[in-house]
Design a protein around this motif. Structure first.
Motif, PDB file in Angstrom:
ATOM      1  N   ALA A  96       4.065  12.118  -0.655  1.00 24.22           N
ATOM      2  CA  ALA A  96       3.698  10.796  -0.121  1.00 24.22           C
ATOM      3  C   ALA A  96       3.379  10.890   1.365  1.00 24.22           C
ATOM      4  O   ALA A  96       3.631   9.951   2.131  1.00 24.22           O
ATOM      5  N   ASN A  97       2.849  12.048   1.778  1.00 23.72           N
ATOM      6  CA  ASN A  97       2.358  12.239   3.155  1.00 23.72           C
ATOM      7  C   ASN A  97       3.448  12.103   4.216  1.00 23.72           C
ATOM      8  O   ASN A  97       3.237  11.504   5.278  1.00 23.72           O
ATOM      9  N   ASP A 104       1.386   6.889  -6.824  1.00 22.12           N
ATOM     10  CA  ASP A 104       0.443   7.995  -6.973  1.00 22.12           C
ATOM     11  C   ASP A 104       1.204   9.324  -7.070  1.00 22.12           C
ATOM     12  O   ASP A 104       0.900  10.190  -7.911  1.00 22.12           O
ATOM     13  N   ASP A 122       0.830  -1.207   0.000  1.00 23.99           N
ATOM     14  CA  ASP A 122       0.000   0.000   0.000  1.00 23.99           C
ATOM     15  C   ASP A 122       0.863   1.255   0.000  1.00 23.99           C
ATOM     16  O   ASP A 122       0.525   2.266  -0.647  1.00 23.99           O
ATOM     17  N   ARG A 123       2.016   1.211   0.698  1.00 26.45           N
ATOM     18  CA  ARG A 123       2.921   2.365   0.677  1.00 26.45           C
ATOM     19  C   ARG A 123       3.537   2.564  -0.707  1.00 26.45           C
ATOM     20  O   ARG A 123       3.757   3.700  -1.144  1.00 26.45           O
ATOM     21  N   ALA A 152       1.172   4.456  -2.752  1.00 23.54           N
ATOM     22  CA  ALA A 152       1.178   5.878  -2.402  1.00 23.54           C
ATOM     23  C   ALA A 152       2.313   6.602  -3.127  1.00 23.54           C
ATOM     24  O   ALA A 152       2.156   7.748  -3.591  1.00 23.54           O
TER      25      ALA A 152
END
Length: 444
Positions: free
Chosen positions: A92-93, A62, A55-56, A59
């Motif tokens: 990426a937050n 994205d 999931d990372r 990210a």
């Protein structure tokens, strides 16, 4: 103008055959192919587990897609982006640098991006005199175009699997609910059938259902439950049709039904066992048999040895252990809690437990244990039932079986004789209330 295609990673990162395969796939993108990058990214998210992406890592992908200015990707266009780690972390937050590097490697391993490393490992682009980019070093997004069809097919397969899993879960839930409620209805309505065995079969099927299971396992269990559902439904529907036919006959021949004094016995025959003798005598007799004479535990266990199967160690030495065993017998026979509670109130706790043990001993002859117990409960409320005759009948059956096999005759005769002697002794000692009052007046 780009003069050389970079194929090896910078620094200590090794070259693998997987990287070469990804690079070959990226170079073989279909001519004239056009892909909406966010549609492709949506398919990649759906197929994340099948692709092996974290999931990372998605990210980060994205963020990489956001650095390319175009929304539509073309197979013959340059799709390299060169953001720094700081820029990627920002989009990426706030991911840590170590985590960023680890999941960037995951994107490369999954073949979602291709590394184009510069001689010094930095990411940048060199422009020519006209402002066109001659050479770019960073991450090549060409696999997004080259594998777009593959991503879409994987996403559709994952969506279909999710839907099938949800359907089979719903099917299991509804089928379990239907079976439990139909069994309860069969017990409560007195439908002929060995509902205890049916409930045990249901529990055996559900017992094989793991906490988390693949769809194939759930479908196999659902198929077994469907078969059991069909069997129970057929029994209930057949009973309803029979009841409707009986109701029609009663409306057309009401005068015959009203004159039939044996209708109660006919209704009891549905339970698959003859009516037990209550052992009660006329109320005006001074020496009469009271309906609540206490049976010795030893005689009860001799007549009903099957109840020992449900106890730990196969032994019962006190009445409290016998009562606990009766609580285990009830669900095995499929008798509802309400029917059991009514029997205990009408008969008393100990006589009700003896009655239940006797029914369990003859469960192979009784089609509906719950209906049979309710019938005995009604007779107990009228003072017309005692478990004594049931126990005596079981002892006689045991003696007959011993005679037919030639084994254990003396023991069976001894048990039956002891029960008969105790029965005769208690009958001699039991007197009516009127006789007891007369004797008391004489003593005065």
């Amino acid at each position: 103008m780009q003069t050389h295609t970079v194929t090896t990673p910078f620094g200590r990162r090794p070259m693998t055959l997987g990287m070469i395969a990804s690079q070959v796939t990226a170079q073989n993108a279909p001519e004239g192919a056009t892909v909406h990058k966010w549609h492709a990214f949506r398919d990649i998210k759906e197929a994340r587990i099948a692709l092996g992406a974290t999931d990372r890592a998605l990210a980060i992908l994205d963020a990489l897609l956001s650095f390319h200015p175009e929304t539509a990707f073309y197979g013959d266009s340059a799709l390299i982006v060169w953001p720094s780690n700081e820029q990627l972390i920002g989009r990426a937050n706030g991911m840590s640098p170590t985590t960023l590097r680890r999941h960037l490697a995951n994107l490369v391993e999954c073949g979602l991006v291709v590394r184009r490393d510069s001689p010094n490992g930095k990411r940048y682009a060199r422009k020519g005199q006209g402002g066109d980019i001659e050479q770019a070093y960073g991450f090549d997004l060409s696999p997004i175009v080259a594998r777009a069809v593959e991503f879409k097919e994987l996403a559709e397969a994952v969506r279909a699997e999710k839907k099938a899993y949800k359907v089979v879960k719903e099917r299991l839930t509804i089928c379990r609910r239907d079976i439990v409620k139909m069994i309860e209805a069969g017990i409560e309505e007195g439908v002929p059938g060995n509902w205890g065995t049916v409930h045990l079969e249901y529990q055996a099927i559900i017992g094989r259902l793991p906490r988390t299971a693949p769809r194939q396992v759930l479908e196999a269990i659902a198929a077994e439950l469907d078969d059991l559902w069909t069997q129970i439904r057929d029994v209930l529907e057949s009973f309803v049709k029979t009841q409707n036919m009986d109701a029609n006959e009663s409306r057309s021949d009401r005068h015959i039904q009203n004159s039939n004094t044996e209708s109660k016995n006919e209704s009891e025959s549905r339970f698959g066992i003859k009516r037990e003798e209550s052992g009660s005598a006329g109320g005006a007799d001074n020496l009469r048999s009271l309906p609540k004479r206490e049976l010795p535990l030893g005689i009860v266990l001799d007549a009903c040895p099957n109840v020992l199967w449900l106890t730990k160690g196969g032994d019962i030495s006190h009445w409290r252990e016998f009562l606990a065993a009766a609580d285990l017998v009830r669900p095995v026979l499929g008798i509802s809690p309400s029917a059991w509670e009514d029997a205990q109130v009408a008969m008393g706790e100990q006589p009700a437990a003896i009655t239940l043990a006797a029914i369990y001993q003859r469960s192979d002859q009784i089609k509906s244990p719950g209906g049979y117990l309710r019938n005995l409960t009604e007779r107990a409320k009228e003072g017309k039932f005692s478990p004594w005759p049931m126990i005596m009948a079981l002892l006689r059956a045991k003696l007959d079986a011993a005679k037919s096999t030639g084994a254990g005759i003396e023991e069976a005769e001894s048990e039956l004789g002891a029960a008969k002697r105790l029965d005769r002794t208690e009958k001699r000692l039991e007197i009516s209330d009127s006789l007891r009052s007369s004797l008391n007046r004489r003593d005065r």
